[in-house]
Design a protein around this motif. Structure first.
Motif, short mmCIF file in Angstrom:
data_model
loop_
_atom_site.label_atom_id
_atom_site.label_comp_id
_atom_site.label_asym_id
_atom_site.label_seq_id
_atom_site.Cartn_x
_atom_site.Cartn_y
_atom_site.Cartn_z
N TYR A 100 -6.51 7.56 4.05
CA TYR A 100 -7.07 8.29 2.72
C TYR A 100 -7.14 9.60 3.47
N GLU A 101 -7.91 9.93 4.72
CA GLU A 101 -8.34 11.05 5.16
C GLU A 101 -6.84 11.92 5.70
N ASN A 102 -6.12 11.10 6.38
CA ASN A 102 -4.96 11.59 6.86
C ASN A 102 -3.94 12.17 5.86
N VAL A 103 -3.88 11.65 4.68
CA VAL A 103 -3.01 11.93 3.65
C VAL A 103 -3.69 13.41 2.87
N ARG A 120 -3.84 12.81 -6.34
CA ARG A 120 -2.34 12.69 -5.55
C ARG A 120 -2.31 11.80 -4.38
N VAL A 121 -3.67 11.92 -3.51
CA VAL A 121 -3.63 10.89 -2.28
C VAL A 121 -3.38 9.38 -2.93
N MET A 122 -3.94 8.85 -3.90
CA MET A 122 -3.90 7.60 -4.32
C MET A 122 -2.41 7.56 -5.10
N GLU A 123 -1.80 8.44 -5.77
CA GLU A 123 -0.53 8.07 -6.27
C GLU A 123 0.44 7.92 -5.15
N VAL A 124 0.47 9.03 -4.09
CA VAL A 124 1.46 8.77 -2.99
C VAL A 124 1.20 7.55 -2.30
N LEU A 125 -0.13 7.05 -1.97
CA LEU A 125 -0.27 5.81 -1.41
C LEU A 125 0.14 4.57 -2.18
N ASP A 126 0.02 4.44 -3.65
CA ASP A 126 0.63 3.70 -4.35
C ASP A 126 2.17 3.65 -4.19
N GLY A 129 3.08 1.93 -1.43
CA GLY A 129 2.25 0.38 -1.08
C GLY A 129 1.55 0.46 -0.21
N LEU A 130 0.42 1.21 0.06
CA LEU A 130 -0.65 1.13 1.02
C LEU A 130 -2.00 1.41 0.13
N LYS A 131 -2.12 1.40 -1.02
CA LYS A 131 -3.46 1.75 -1.64
C LYS A 131 -4.61 0.80 -1.29
N HIS A 132 -4.15 -0.35 -0.79
CA HIS A 132 -5.07 -1.22 -0.47
C HIS A 132 -5.65 -1.02 1.05
N LYS A 133 -5.11 0.15 1.78
CA LYS A 133 -5.43 0.44 2.94
C LYS A 133 -6.07 1.56 3.35
N VAL A 149 2.24 5.89 5.94
CA VAL A 149 1.30 6.77 5.65
C VAL A 149 1.66 8.18 6.16
N ALA A 150 2.51 8.20 7.05
CA ALA A 150 2.97 9.55 7.49
C ALA A 150 4.02 10.10 6.33
#
Length: 231
Positions: A100-103, A120-126, A129-133, A149-150
């Motif tokens: 989360y902090e990296n993004v 926005r962070v949750m949108e892009v992690l979704d 496919g890494l919302k759970h991480k 993540v990158a």
């Protein structure tokens, strides 16, 4: 239509006397997906670094996302980089920050408000496919996950252009195809994607424009081209 990237007769020489690029001219339209290919030492990295103003041009003109890179002042470079996301072969994640902090960091440095950052962070992690991480640290992730993540970080500020420098270079085939699927999806959403790669299988399977650089010159520029080199 105004081109998102426009290079005219760009030449770059290094202080050791090496000429990395010789009179390069290329135009890329908004929403294009293009591969940059060529042997090692051909000038691909120099070409890419010019686009996000890691290095400056010696001769010619370069315009990216509405910025004139030949006239841009150093204080304006951060504004250029808000329009450009960059993904590297070695991920370049911050080891002491979690996913989360990296993004979020990419948005914090340009002064986005906390509420917007969280959404926005949750949108892009979704998307990747890494919302759970969200709470995992880079050393707890696989190479493929770190690259995802990158990518999430690189698109957090909704850039007009995404530059991917050998994004699958450190990954096994399965993870490589997963990353490509992601880049294709980002491109379909309207982001211009430029990808430097040595992966002939990807280039020959997922057909896009191919710009081949050899000895600092563009020697081939094909719509839906082939890789054209021995691995």
């Amino acid at each position: 239509m105004t081109n998102i990237i426009e290079l005219n007769n760009v030449t770059k020489k290094y202080s050791n006397g090496t000429t990395a690029l010789r009179n390069i001219s290329v135009s890329i339209e908004p929403g294009e997906f293009a591969y940059i290919v060529g042997p090692s030492g051909a000038g691909k990295s120099t070409f890419i670094k010019i686009l996000y103003r890691e290095i400056s041009v010696d001769k010619g003109t370069a315009n990216v996302a509405g910025f004139n890179l030949t006239k841009i002042k150093n204080k304006e470079v951060p504004y250029l980089r808000r329009s450009i996301g960059v993904v590297f072969q070695d991920y370049k994640l911050l080891p002491k920050k979690n996913v989360y902090e990296n993004v979020a960091y990419a948005m914090q440095v340009v002064g986005r408000p906390p509420r917007e950052i969280k959404k926005r962070v949750m949108e892009v992690l979704d998307l990747v496919g890494l919302k759970h991480k969200v709470r995992a640290f880079p050393n707890e992730l696989s190479g493929g996950e770190q690259q995802r993540v990158a990518i999430a970080r690189s698109i957090a500020n909704a850039p007009k252009v995404l530059i991917a420098d050998e994004p699958t270079g450190n990954l096994d085939p399965e993870n490589s195809w997963g990353i490509m699927e992601l880049l294709e999806r980002i491109n379909l959403q309207g982001t211009t994607v430029l990808m430097a790669t040595h992966n002939s299988q990807i280039v020959n399977t997922l057909r896009h424009r191919v710009i081949a650089i050899e000895n600092g010159r563009i020697v081939r520029d094909q719509v839906e081209g082939e890789y054209g080199y021995d691995d």
